[in-house]
Scaffold this motif. Sequence first.
Motif, PDB file in Angstrom:
ATOM      1  N   LEU A   1     -60.482 -66.181  19.567  1.00  0.00           N
ATOM      2  CA  LEU A   1     -60.676 -65.190  18.512  1.00  0.00           C
ATOM      3  C   LEU A   1     -62.114 -65.146  18.007  1.00  0.00           C
ATOM      4  CD1 LEU A   1     -58.352 -63.492  17.362  1.00  0.00           C
ATOM      5  CD2 LEU A   1     -58.227 -65.090  15.449  1.00  0.00           C
ATOM      6  N   GLY A   2     -62.838 -66.247  18.197  1.00  0.00           N
ATOM      7  CA  GLY A   2     -64.211 -66.314  17.715  1.00  0.00           C
ATOM      8  C   GLY A   2     -64.318 -66.627  16.236  1.00  0.00           C
ATOM      9  N   ARG A   3     -63.219 -66.975  15.579  1.00  0.00           N
ATOM     10  CA  ARG A   3     -63.273 -67.420  14.187  1.00  0.00           C
ATOM     11  C   ARG A   3     -62.140 -68.397  13.925  1.00  0.00           C
ATOM     12  NH1 ARG A   3     -59.723 -64.137  10.816  1.00  0.00           N
ATOM     13  NH2 ARG A   3     -58.740 -62.579  12.119  1.00  0.00           N
ATOM     14  N   HIS A   4     -62.294 -69.171  12.830  1.00  0.00           N
ATOM     15  CA  HIS A   4     -61.334 -70.233  12.547  1.00  0.00           C
ATOM     16  C   HIS A   4     -60.142 -69.720  11.742  1.00  0.00           C
ATOM     17  CE1 HIS A   4     -59.852 -74.280  11.833  1.00  0.00           C
ATOM     18  NE2 HIS A   4     -59.564 -73.862  10.615  1.00  0.00           N
ATOM     19  N   LEU A   5     -58.953 -70.087  12.203  1.00  0.00           N
ATOM     20  CA  LEU A   5     -57.734 -69.898  11.417  1.00  0.00           C
ATOM     21  C   LEU A   5     -57.041 -71.242  11.331  1.00  0.00           C
ATOM     22  CD1 LEU A   5     -56.240 -66.655  13.056  1.00  0.00           C
ATOM     23  CD2 LEU A   5     -57.550 -66.813  10.925  1.00  0.00           C
ATOM     24  N   ASP A   6     -56.411 -71.543  10.183  1.00  0.00           N
ATOM     25  CA  ASP A   6     -55.687 -72.814  10.136  1.00  0.00           C
ATOM     26  C   ASP A   6     -54.286 -72.640  10.743  1.00  0.00           C
ATOM     27  OD1 ASP A   6     -54.039 -71.743   8.179  1.00  0.00           O
ATOM     28  OD2 ASP A   6     -55.164 -72.653   6.525  1.00  0.00           O
ATOM     29  N   GLY A   7     -53.612 -73.767  10.951  1.00  0.00           N
ATOM     30  CA  GLY A   7     -52.327 -73.758  11.649  1.00  0.00           C
ATOM     31  C   GLY A   7     -51.309 -72.798  11.055  1.00  0.00           C
ATOM     32  N   PRO A   8     -51.079 -72.840   9.734  1.00  0.00           N
ATOM     33  CA  PRO A   8     -50.113 -71.901   9.150  1.00  0.00           C
ATOM     34  C   PRO A   8     -50.493 -70.432   9.358  1.00  0.00           C
ATOM     35  CG  PRO A   8     -50.494 -73.727   7.652  1.00  0.00           C
ATOM     36  CD  PRO A   8     -51.473 -73.895   8.786  1.00  0.00           C
ATOM     37  N   GLU A   9     -51.793 -70.139   9.379  1.00  0.00           N
ATOM     38  CA  GLU A   9     -52.219 -68.756   9.638  1.00  0.00           C
ATOM     39  C   GLU A   9     -51.887 -68.336  11.072  1.00  0.00           C
ATOM     40  OE1 GLU A   9     -56.058 -68.180   6.665  1.00  0.00           O
ATOM     41  OE2 GLU A   9     -56.362 -69.329   8.501  1.00  0.00           O
ATOM     42  N   VAL A  10     -52.123 -69.252  12.019  1.00  0.00           N
ATOM     43  CA  VAL A  10     -51.789 -68.942  13.417  1.00  0.00           C
ATOM     44  C   VAL A  10     -50.276 -68.762  13.564  1.00  0.00           C
ATOM     45  CG1 VAL A  10     -52.031 -69.669  15.828  1.00  0.00           C
ATOM     46  CG2 VAL A  10     -53.786 -70.324  14.169  1.00  0.00           C
ATOM     47  N   THR A  11     -49.514 -69.617  12.870  1.00  0.00           N
ATOM     48  CA  THR A  11     -48.056 -69.517  12.916  1.00  0.00           C
ATOM     49  C   THR A  11     -47.590 -68.159  12.378  1.00  0.00           C
ATOM     50  OG1 THR A  11     -47.809 -71.897  12.672  1.00  0.00           O
ATOM     51  CG2 THR A  11     -45.909 -70.551  12.063  1.00  0.00           C
ATOM     52  N   ALA A  12     -48.147 -67.735  11.240  1.00  0.00           N
ATOM     53  CA  ALA A  12     -47.751 -66.455  10.651  1.00  0.00           C
ATOM     54  C   ALA A  12     -48.074 -65.307  11.606  1.00  0.00           C
ATOM     55  CB  ALA A  12     -48.446 -66.253   9.303  1.00  0.00           C
ATOM     56  N   LEU A  13     -49.241 -65.361  12.242  1.00  0.00           N
ATOM     57  CA  LEU A  13     -49.616 -64.308  13.195  1.00  0.00           C
ATOM     58  C   LEU A  13     -48.671 -64.291  14.392  1.00  0.00           C
ATOM     59  CD1 LEU A  13     -53.528 -64.415  13.379  1.00  0.00           C
ATOM     60  CD2 LEU A  13     -52.090 -62.547  12.535  1.00  0.00           C
ATOM     61  N   ALA A  14     -48.348 -65.492  14.899  1.00  0.00           N
ATOM     62  CA  ALA A  14     -47.457 -65.560  16.069  1.00  0.00           C
ATOM     63  C   ALA A  14     -46.088 -64.975  15.735  1.00  0.00           C
ATOM     64  CB  ALA A  14     -47.318 -67.007  16.541  1.00  0.00           C
ATOM     65  N   LEU A  15     -45.583 -65.310  14.547  1.00  0.00           N
ATOM     66  CA  LEU A  15     -44.268 -64.795  14.150  1.00  0.00           C
ATOM     67  C   LEU A  15     -44.303 -63.279  13.972  1.00  0.00           C
ATOM     68  CD1 LEU A  15     -43.192 -67.639  11.689  1.00  0.00           C
ATOM     69  CD2 LEU A  15     -42.216 -67.140  13.947  1.00  0.00           C
ATOM     70  N   ALA A  16     -45.513 -62.724  13.698  1.00  0.00           N
ATOM     71  CA  ALA A  16     -45.660 -61.268  13.571  1.00  0.00           C
ATOM     72  C   ALA A  16     -45.942 -60.600  14.916  1.00  0.00           C
ATOM     73  CB  ALA A  16     -46.768 -60.948  12.573  1.00  0.00           C
ATOM     74  N   GLY A  17     -45.987 -61.418  15.996  1.00  0.00           N
ATOM     75  CA  GLY A  17     -46.154 -60.836  17.329  1.00  0.00           C
ATOM     76  C   GLY A  17     -47.583 -60.715  17.822  1.00  0.00           C
ATOM     77  N   ASP A  18     -48.533 -61.314  17.111  1.00  0.00           N
ATOM     78  CA  ASP A  18     -49.934 -61.235  17.522  1.00  0.00           C
ATOM     79  C   ASP A  18     -50.137 -61.925  18.876  1.00  0.00           C
ATOM     80  OD1 ASP A  18     -52.930 -60.859  16.606  1.00  0.00           O
ATOM     81  OD2 ASP A  18     -52.744 -62.883  17.435  1.00  0.00           O
ATOM     82  N   GLN A  19     -50.774 -61.213  19.816  1.00  0.00           N
ATOM     83  CA  GLN A  19     -50.870 -61.723  21.185  1.00  0.00           C
ATOM     84  C   GLN A  19     -51.742 -62.973  21.296  1.00  0.00           C
ATOM     85  OE1 GLN A  19     -49.116 -60.795  24.004  1.00  0.00           O
ATOM     86  NE2 GLN A  19     -47.952 -59.682  22.447  1.00  0.00           N
ATOM     87  N   VAL A  20     -52.845 -63.013  20.547  1.00  0.00           N
ATOM     88  CA  VAL A  20     -53.709 -64.199  20.613  1.00  0.00           C
ATOM     89  C   VAL A  20     -52.955 -65.428  20.109  1.00  0.00           C
ATOM     90  CG1 VAL A  20     -55.777 -65.286  19.642  1.00  0.00           C
ATOM     91  CG2 VAL A  20     -55.868 -62.912  20.464  1.00  0.00           C
ATOM     92  N   ALA A  21     -52.269 -65.276  18.984  1.00  0.00           N
ATOM     93  CA  ALA A  21     -51.537 -66.413  18.420  1.00  0.00           C
ATOM     94  C   ALA A  21     -50.391 -66.837  19.332  1.00  0.00           C
ATOM     95  CB  ALA A  21     -51.006 -66.044  17.034  1.00  0.00           C
ATOM     96  N   LEU A  22     -49.710 -65.853  19.941  1.00  0.00           N
ATOM     97  CA  LEU A  22     -48.631 -66.191  20.879  1.00  0.00           C
ATOM     98  C   LEU A  22     -49.185 -66.972  22.063  1.00  0.00           C
ATOM     99  CD1 LEU A  22     -46.599 -62.858  20.838  1.00  0.00           C
ATOM    100  CD2 LEU A  22     -45.837 -65.082  19.992  1.00  0.00           C
ATOM    101  N   HIS A  23     -50.356 -66.548  22.536  1.00  0.00           N
ATOM    102  CA  HIS A  23     -50.973 -67.239  23.666  1.00  0.00           C
ATOM    103  C   HIS A  23     -51.341 -68.673  23.281  1.00  0.00           C
ATOM    104  CE1 HIS A  23     -54.229 -68.417  26.431  1.00  0.00           C
ATOM    105  NE2 HIS A  23     -53.479 -67.809  27.316  1.00  0.00           N
ATOM    106  N   SER A  24     -51.818 -68.865  22.039  1.00  0.00           N
ATOM    107  CA  SER A  24     -52.159 -70.223  21.579  1.00  0.00           C
ATOM    108  C   SER A  24     -50.921 -71.112  21.593  1.00  0.00           C
ATOM    109  CB  SER A  24     -52.727 -70.176  20.152  1.00  0.00           C
ATOM    110  OG  SER A  24     -53.931 -69.444  20.126  1.00  0.00           O
ATOM    111  N   PHE A  25     -49.802 -70.595  21.092  1.00  0.00           N
ATOM    112  CA  PHE A  25     -48.573 -71.401  21.098  1.00  0.00           C
ATOM    113  C   PHE A  25     -48.061 -71.630  22.516  1.00  0.00           C
ATOM    114  CE2 PHE A  25     -48.271 -70.651  16.508  1.00  0.00           C
ATOM    115  CZ  PHE A  25     -47.899 -71.921  16.102  1.00  0.00           C
TER     116      PHE A  25
END
Length: 302
Positions: free
Chosen positions: A196-220
């Motif tokens: 992503l080129g910027r820092h997100l903390d774990g709960p932020e990545v989790t929230a994005l993944a649960l919302a279907g964000d492709q980058v966050a899904l790929h991280s998980f």
Amino acid sequence: MGGGYVGVDVGGTKVLAVRVSATGVLEATATRPMPGVSAGPEAVEETVALAARDVYGATAPVALGVSAAGLVDAAGERFLFGAHLPWRDAPVRRAIADRTGLSVVLENDANCAAYAELASGAARGVRSALLITIGTGIGGAVVLDGRVIRGAHGLAGEFGHMQAVPDGLACECGLRGCWEQYCSGRALERVTRVALGRHLDGPEVTALALAGDQVALHSFASIGTWLGVGTAALVSAFDPELVVVGGGVSAVGDLLLGPARRALAGSLQGTAYRSVPDVVPALLGPEAGAIGAALLARDGRS
Ligand SMILES: [Zn+2]
């Protein structure tokens, strides 16, 4: 019956106390912030005593269990080392017994959590299971034939620093390529930052993944795959019925565990002819360590 059993979980940022009944029912919880490591060992011991008192009030419990984030010796007397706690080869069980006047048992936090999941959580009724806790790093415990396995020195189940990648990423422990560098809350943040080129903390990545964000899904998917690959090595070693995954990073559920199951099945020999253990979420949440400590205080640390 007195005041039941109290368990206190001593972690890097907080001290969490629970009281359970003789039948293991959770009756009260309390949390206190951890004094900084620089406050010294006695400040932590006092915080443990105060947190315990928060949940038992005027009626003393029958016994107190202490769950601590780090290495506990095989006898359950000494806390040897934990990166986020001030004790160094310290006689913590006796110190807390002296301070509280209670009968005390001391155990590693992941072993406590495994004991709780076995008694009343995701592994209830299971005789052989692995518990893998994914938080900032990786903690773990091995239960075989109904017993938490401690090993010769009390140090079994420290999965996070098994080497996953020769000459891999540097780890805080001083080694390179440790499994938790690829499968942990920190790994989740690093993989996301690179993409992503910027820092997100774990709960932020989790929230994005649960919302279907492709980058966050790929991280998980990335850390889930590493979870499955590492788990396969442990399954080859221990042949458990079940793998229970806890810790904050696991709150995302199948977005992590799905890739882990696929990687596990793809990394074991003879999968057409053997049973591949299921990978399931822990049930008891952040209180698991404290509950397990209370149950160990009830049952005795064998
Ligand atoms: Zn390491």
